[in-house]
Design a protein around this motif. Structure first.
Motif, PDB file in Angstrom:
ATOM      1  N   THR A 145      -1.456   0.439  -1.814  1.00 11.48           N
ATOM      2  CA  THR A 145      -0.878   0.496  -3.010  1.00 11.48           C
ATOM      3  C   THR A 145      -0.624   1.763  -3.394  1.00 11.48           C
ATOM      4  O   THR A 145      -0.075   1.969  -4.527  1.00 11.48           O
ATOM      5  N   ASP A 148      -1.468   2.184  -7.002  1.00 19.12           N
ATOM      6  CA  ASP A 148      -1.057   1.338  -8.014  1.00 19.12           C
ATOM      7  C   ASP A 148      -1.236  -0.150  -7.723  1.00 19.12           C
ATOM      8  O   ASP A 148      -0.433  -0.787  -6.908  1.00 19.12           O
ATOM      9  N   MET A 149      -2.147  -0.640  -8.104  1.00 20.61           N
ATOM     10  CA  MET A 149      -2.844  -2.033  -7.535  1.00 20.61           C
ATOM     11  C   MET A 149      -1.945  -3.078  -8.133  1.00 20.61           C
ATOM     12  O   MET A 149      -1.799  -4.091  -7.267  1.00 20.61           O
ATOM     13  N   ALA A 151       0.932  -3.025  -7.781  1.00 18.19           N
ATOM     14  CA  ALA A 151       2.152  -3.195  -6.595  1.00 18.19           C
ATOM     15  C   ALA A 151       2.284  -4.263  -5.832  1.00 18.19           C
ATOM     16  O   ALA A 151       3.208  -4.878  -5.351  1.00 18.19           O
ATOM     17  N   ILE A 152       0.890  -4.875  -5.616  1.00 15.88           N
ATOM     18  CA  ILE A 152       0.921  -5.789  -4.810  1.00 15.88           C
ATOM     19  C   ILE A 152       1.326  -7.200  -5.118  1.00 15.88           C
ATOM     20  O   ILE A 152       2.125  -8.139  -4.616  1.00 15.88           O
ATOM     21  N   SER A 158       5.694  -6.667   0.166  1.00 17.41           N
ATOM     22  CA  SER A 158       4.667  -5.830   0.409  1.00 17.41           C
ATOM     23  C   SER A 158       3.316  -6.623   0.712  1.00 17.41           C
ATOM     24  O   SER A 158       2.742  -6.315   1.725  1.00 17.41           O
ATOM     25  N   ASN A 162       1.338  -6.752   4.228  1.00 15.01           N
ATOM     26  CA  ASN A 162      -0.245  -6.625   4.535  1.00 15.01           C
ATOM     27  C   ASN A 162      -0.883  -7.823   5.038  1.00 15.01           C
ATOM     28  O   ASN A 162      -1.750  -7.502   5.738  1.00 15.01           O
TER      29      ASN A 162
END
Length: 321
Positions: A145, A148-149, A151-152, A158, A162
């Motif tokens: 990330t 920037d958590m 972002a998930i 993304s 992952n």
């Protein structure tokens, strides 16, 4: 050469090779899809393994009569079709930073291994291990990330990448543990036969995807461009690295061998930086956090093992009296 040093060097060579393979794949995936590349890669590696096994152990090593060939096929499918397809598809979907993300995911394998052994063999990890697993996972989150958590949640692509990477890493963990189900097979025989059996699944999957139009047969120009990548992935990161890893772990034991998985993201970060993809300070911190978790867990396991040995000796002594 001292046998233990030989084991250390084998594990180091293997993880250095695996660390470099992700940046190598960054370039290859721009010319050919992960599925056809995996089929070509393991096709070359499978032939090389077969010739080596024939030379070292002879034709009887290929006989599967009264052997657990179905289980070997399952482990081969997970190790080569599962790992090859899922990891490199995840790396492809992750974009330019995919090599860094994929490499740090590989460093979580020892932790995934503990959970898998717990599930398959009912060997429950120590309570402190769960703390190290959480610490390792926190480091992974920082890498993928970049701090920037959100972002998930905001990037479904993304998240998909992952999840594919984690699934691929888990496939390789199960494949590695699978070797313990074949104690009478040499590392070379286990690797060769599972590669050849797994190739049936790799080839079948590739043909289905081509037949349904989801992927196309790569043209000669694309294959020609990726020949250097194929040779590296098949002969260095495949043939040489897998054999070195199996030999090294047999000498120094998996407890010590897993520490070398830290070399994978470090190597990938260095090679990626040389190619212009420099990791951020947050990503470096995340990789260091995951490495710290792995080392601390290893030291904790060693301490518990040392404490367990005197206890066992004491019990035996008491029984004899």
């Amino acid at each position: 050469m001292n046998t233990y040093i030989k084991g250390l060097l084998c594990c180091l060579l293997a993880t250095l090779s695996w660390g470099a393979m992700f940046p190598v794949m960054t370039h290859a995936l721009t010319r050919i899809d992960p599925f056809n590349f995996t089929t070509l890669r393991y096709g070359i590696a499978g032939i090389a393994f077969a010739l080596l096994l024939l030379f070292r152990e002879g034709r009887p090593a290929f006989q599967l009569k009264n052997q657990r060939w179905g289980l070997a096929w399952l482990f081969g499918t997970l190790g080569f079709a599962g790992f090859g397809f899922l990891v490199f598809l995840g790396q492809h979907l992750a974009g330019p930073s995919g090599a860094l993300t994929a490499s740090i995911m590989m460093a979580t394998m020892p932790m995934l291994g503990l959970l898998t052994i717990w599930a398959l063999k009912k060997v429950r990890p120590h309570a402190s291990t769960f703390g190290f697993i959480l610490l390792s996972f926190s480091g992974v989150m920082l890498v993928i990330t970049n701090g920037d958590m959100s972002a998930i949640l905001n990037s479904p692509a993304s998240l998909t990448a992952n999840l594919l990477l984690i699934a691929g890493a888990l496939c390789w963990v199960i494949y590695t543990i699978g070797g313990s189900y074949f104690p009478d097979w040499s590392p070379l025989r286990y690797t060769t036969l599972t590669t050849l059996l797994g190739m049936t699944s790799v080839s079948a999957t590739d043909l289905v995807l081509i037949g349904t139009g989801l992927i196309t047969v790569p043209d000669a120009a694309a294959v020609t461009v990726v020949i250097p990548h194929l040779l590296y992935m098949a002969l260095i990161a495949g043939l040489m690295a897998v054999l070195c890893w199996n030999i090294g772990n047999r000498i120094i034991t998996p407890t010590n061998g897993v520490l070398f998985m830290d070399v994978v993201p470090v190597t990938a970060f260095i090679v990626s930086a040389l190619n212009g993809m420099v990791p951020t300070h947050v990503q470096i911190a995340g990789a260091a956090l995951t490495a710290t978790a792995l080392v601390l867990n290893n030291l904790s396991q060693r301490k518990m093992l040392r404490q367990a040995v005197p206890d066992t000796v004491l019990k035996v002594s008491t029984v004899r009296r």
